[in-house]
Design a protein around this motif. Structure first.
Motif, short mmCIF file in Angstrom:
data_model
loop_
_atom_site.label_atom_id
_atom_site.label_comp_id
_atom_site.label_asym_id
_atom_site.label_seq_id
_atom_site.Cartn_x
_atom_site.Cartn_y
_atom_site.Cartn_z
N HIS A 13 19.15 0.15 56.04
CA HIS A 13 20.55 0.45 56.44
C HIS A 13 21.67 1.46 55.52
O HIS A 13 22.42 -0.20 55.08
CB HIS A 13 20.71 -0.55 57.62
N GLN A 51 22.47 6.92 62.10
CA GLN A 51 22.46 6.34 61.83
C GLN A 51 21.78 6.90 60.02
O GLN A 51 20.99 7.71 60.44
CB GLN A 51 21.52 4.58 61.64
N TRP A 52 21.96 6.47 59.45
CA TRP A 52 21.22 6.91 58.14
C TRP A 52 20.82 5.25 56.92
O TRP A 52 21.51 4.10 57.08
CB TRP A 52 22.43 7.51 57.07
N TYR A 53 19.50 5.62 57.06
CA TYR A 53 18.95 4.16 56.15
C TYR A 53 18.23 4.83 54.88
O TYR A 53 17.75 6.31 54.63
CB TYR A 53 17.41 4.10 56.54
N HIS A 79 22.11 -0.04 67.93
CA HIS A 79 22.77 -0.75 66.08
C HIS A 79 21.89 -1.14 65.52
O HIS A 79 21.25 -0.06 65.72
CB HIS A 79 22.86 -2.56 67.16
N GLU A 80 21.72 -1.33 64.22
CA GLU A 80 21.27 -1.09 63.10
C GLU A 80 20.09 -2.10 63.26
O GLU A 80 20.10 -2.78 63.45
CB GLU A 80 21.74 -1.51 61.38
N GLN A 81 19.46 -1.59 62.18
CA GLN A 81 18.19 -1.96 62.02
C GLN A 81 17.21 -2.36 61.36
O GLN A 81 18.31 -1.91 59.81
CB GLN A 81 16.63 -1.13 62.34
N TYR A 82 16.72 -3.99 60.96
CA TYR A 82 16.92 -4.73 59.62
C TYR A 82 15.39 -4.32 59.13
O TYR A 82 14.82 -4.63 60.47
CB TYR A 82 17.58 -5.50 59.89
N LEU A 140 26.69 3.74 59.96
CA LEU A 140 26.03 3.44 61.14
C LEU A 140 27.58 4.69 61.90
O LEU A 140 28.75 4.38 61.57
CB LEU A 140 25.95 2.39 62.09
N SER A 160 16.41 -5.93 65.87
CA SER A 160 17.63 -5.14 66.39
C SER A 160 18.73 -6.28 66.96
O SER A 160 17.87 -7.07 66.99
CB SER A 160 18.16 -3.88 66.30
N CYS A 165 17.64 9.54 58.50
CA CYS A 165 18.86 9.82 59.66
C CYS A 165 17.78 9.29 60.86
O CYS A 165 16.42 9.36 61.13
CB CYS A 165 19.60 10.82 59.94
#
Lengths: 112, 114
Positions: A45, A33-35, B101-104, A48, B94, A89
């Protein structure tokens, strides 16, 4: 332990140019994932990509993943001053209940 | 929609004083919750994560502790702060399997220990 490692550590470009950041990792992953993080803020985010995917797009963002080389790249096209931020990442492994592991980030400066 | 709150936004505390940072999530159930620390200009260090009420996993031994008294509440504490505890503390959530999965992330708390 640190998994992803971004390169370069810092990048400075002119507005309108493309910015490319790379991420390398060491062990097998389930996803990458990239943030983005603006100064003094929380991370946001961006995208993904799963281990069985090779490329993904989102607006001006393009992410590639090469599992044979254990690397990923984030391309921002036609950069804007508002893209100035740190980009991280993060890798997710195959072990259950193992959180993401974040790299140290690339600091991108887009000069107007 | 889901939102995540952290408070306070900034905090200046003397060495040896206690600490309590709170994080709450709205609009979702059974989230995974995370506490990170970020030193100036550095990456994220995962401190604690929780997959359910009362379930806390510690990633780094230190003088900090975490608790999850309610499903959507995550608290970071210390009995006695050290200078090295200064940093930017981020809470995140998440869903599903952690790491899958993506995190917030919340807006963060800037802690300065003097």
């Amino acid at each position: 332990s640190q998994q992803g490692e971004e390169d370069p550590q810092a990048l400075s470009i002119q507005e309108g140019e493309n910015a490319t950041m790379n991420c390398s990792y060491k062990t097998s992953i389930n996803n990458l994932q990239w943030y983005r993080q603006n100064s003094g803020r929380g991370l946001v985010h961006l995208i993904l990509i799963r281990s069985n995917e090779r490329e993904k797009h989102s607006g001006r963002l393009r992410v590639t993943l090469d599992t044979s080389k254990k690397s990923s790249s984030l391309l921002i096209t036609a950069s804007r001053a508002a893209d100035t931020a740190s980009y991280f990442c993060a890798t997710g492994g195959y072990s259950g209940n193992t959180p993401l592991v974040f790299g140290k980030g690339t600091r991108l400066s887009v000069i107007a | 929609s889901q939102t995540i709150h952290q408070w306070p936004a900034t905090l200046v505390q003397p060495v040896g004083s206690p600490l309590s940072l709170e994080c709450t999530v709205e609009g979702t159930s059974n989230p995974n919750l995370y506490w990170y620390r970020q030193a100036a200009g550095r990456g994220l260090q995962l401190l604690f994560y929780s997959v359910g009420i009362g379930q806390i996993s510690s990633e780094v031994p230190q003088n900090l502790s975490a608790s999850r008294p309610q499903d959507r509440q995550f608290i970071l504490s210390s009995k006695k702060l050290l200078l090295s505890d200064s940093g930017f503390y981020l809470c995140a959530w998440s869903l599903g399997t952690p790491g899958d999965h993506e995190q917030y992330f919340g807006p963060g708390t800037r802690l300065t220990v003097t």
